[in-house]
Each structure stands twice: as C-alpha cells, then as structure tokens.
Design a protein around this motif. Structure first.
Motif, PDB file in Angstrom:
ATOM      1  N   SER A  39      -4.212  -2.563 -12.354  1.00  0.00           N
ATOM      2  CA  SER A  39      -5.532  -2.081 -11.957  1.00  0.00           C
ATOM      3  C   SER A  39      -6.497  -3.236 -11.724  1.00  0.00           C
ATOM      4  O   SER A  39      -7.312  -3.195 -10.805  1.00  0.00           O
ATOM      5  N   GLU A  42      -5.720  -4.745  -8.354  1.00  0.00           N
ATOM      6  CA  GLU A  42      -6.206  -3.840  -7.311  1.00  0.00           C
ATOM      7  C   GLU A  42      -7.724  -3.903  -7.216  1.00  0.00           C
ATOM      8  O   GLU A  42      -8.296  -3.914  -6.118  1.00  0.00           O
ATOM      9  N   LEU A  43      -8.404  -3.965  -8.355  1.00  0.00           N
ATOM     10  CA  LEU A  43      -9.863  -4.066  -8.378  1.00  0.00           C
ATOM     11  C   LEU A  43     -10.326  -5.357  -7.710  1.00  0.00           C
ATOM     12  O   LEU A  43     -11.277  -5.349  -6.920  1.00  0.00           O
ATOM     13  N   ARG A  45      -8.716  -7.067  -5.406  1.00  0.00           N
ATOM     14  CA  ARG A  45      -8.459  -6.936  -3.965  1.00  0.00           C
ATOM     15  C   ARG A  45      -9.514  -6.056  -3.303  1.00  0.00           C
ATOM     16  O   ARG A  45     -10.025  -6.380  -2.230  1.00  0.00           O
ATOM     17  N   LEU A  46      -9.875  -4.966  -3.949  1.00  0.00           N
ATOM     18  CA  LEU A  46     -10.885  -4.067  -3.390  1.00  0.00           C
ATOM     19  C   LEU A  46     -12.261  -4.725  -3.339  1.00  0.00           C
ATOM     20  O   LEU A  46     -13.011  -4.532  -2.378  1.00  0.00           O
ATOM     21  N   ARG A  47     -12.602  -5.520  -4.341  1.00  0.00           N
ATOM     22  CA  ARG A  47     -13.884  -6.234  -4.311  1.00  0.00           C
ATOM     23  C   ARG A  47     -13.937  -7.226  -3.165  1.00  0.00           C
ATOM     24  O   ARG A  47     -14.969  -7.373  -2.516  1.00  0.00           O
ATOM     25  N   LYS A  48     -12.822  -7.913  -2.918  1.00  0.00           N
ATOM     26  CA  LYS A  48     -12.777  -8.848  -1.789  1.00  0.00           C
ATOM     27  C   LYS A  48     -12.939  -8.094  -0.463  1.00  0.00           C
ATOM     28  O   LYS A  48     -13.623  -8.554   0.440  1.00  0.00           O
ATOM     29  N   ASP A  49     -12.299  -6.941  -0.348  1.00  0.00           N
ATOM     30  CA  ASP A  49     -12.430  -6.124   0.862  1.00  0.00           C
ATOM     31  C   ASP A  49     -13.877  -5.674   1.060  1.00  0.00           C
ATOM     32  O   ASP A  49     -14.398  -5.717   2.176  1.00  0.00           O
ATOM     33  N   VAL A  50     -14.527  -5.243  -0.011  1.00  0.00           N
ATOM     34  CA  VAL A  50     -15.924  -4.803   0.082  1.00  0.00           C
ATOM     35  C   VAL A  50     -16.812  -5.972   0.507  1.00  0.00           C
ATOM     36  O   VAL A  50     -17.703  -5.816   1.350  1.00  0.00           O
ATOM     37  N   GLU A  51     -16.550  -7.142  -0.058  1.00  0.00           N
ATOM     38  CA  GLU A  51     -17.337  -8.328   0.308  1.00  0.00           C
ATOM     39  C   GLU A  51     -17.172  -8.650   1.795  1.00  0.00           C
ATOM     40  O   GLU A  51     -18.146  -8.914   2.495  1.00  0.00           O
TER      41      GLU A  51
END
Length: 79
Positions: A39, A42-43, A45-51
């Motif tokens: 998790s 994944e968190l 990776r998702l933060r990088k995507d949001v950035e």
C-alpha cells in the motif's frame, strides 16, 4: 497428574485454543504488514501521478487563460 481426569482435559483444550488464537493473530499481523508495504508503494506512485497531473493542469490553465499573443510567443519559443 492423570491424563484421564476432566481437569487435565479442560486445561489441554484451553491451551490448544489459546495457542491457536495466538497463531491466528500472528498470521493476520504478518499479512497486514505485507499489505501495508504494498500500500505504501502504491501510495507513493499515486502521489507522483497526482503531482505530475497537477503540473499538467497548471500548464493547461495557463494556456486557456493567457492572451493569444503571449501564447503564440511561448509556442514559438518552444519550437
């Protein structure tokens, strides 16, 4: 201590039940740790995507709200 006495049987049954409970909890905790590590990855990776997506939205907002002349100059500069 007699193995055939009711008291001994009760003690053995309680010991088996407690041991099974401890083993069950240990398995759950180990599983949750593995899930937690996945998790966290994944968190991240998702933060990088949001950035990355936030930066793209900022650029698109700039393009949509700037004057045409400034936009043309910027496009020429990039080309």
């Amino acid at each position: 201590m007699e193995i055939n006495s009711p008291f001994t049987m009760i003690v053995i049954i309680v010991m088996i039940a407690v041991t099974a409970g401890v083993i069950n909890n240990w398995i759950k905790v180990r599983s949750e740790r593995e899930d937690s590590a996945a998790s966290e990855e994944e968190l991240f990776r998702l933060r990088k995507d949001v950035e990355r997506l936030s930066e793209r939205v900022r650029v698109l907002e700039t393009i949509a709200t700037d004057k045409d002349e400034r936009l043309r100059d910027e496009i020429r500069r990039l080309a």
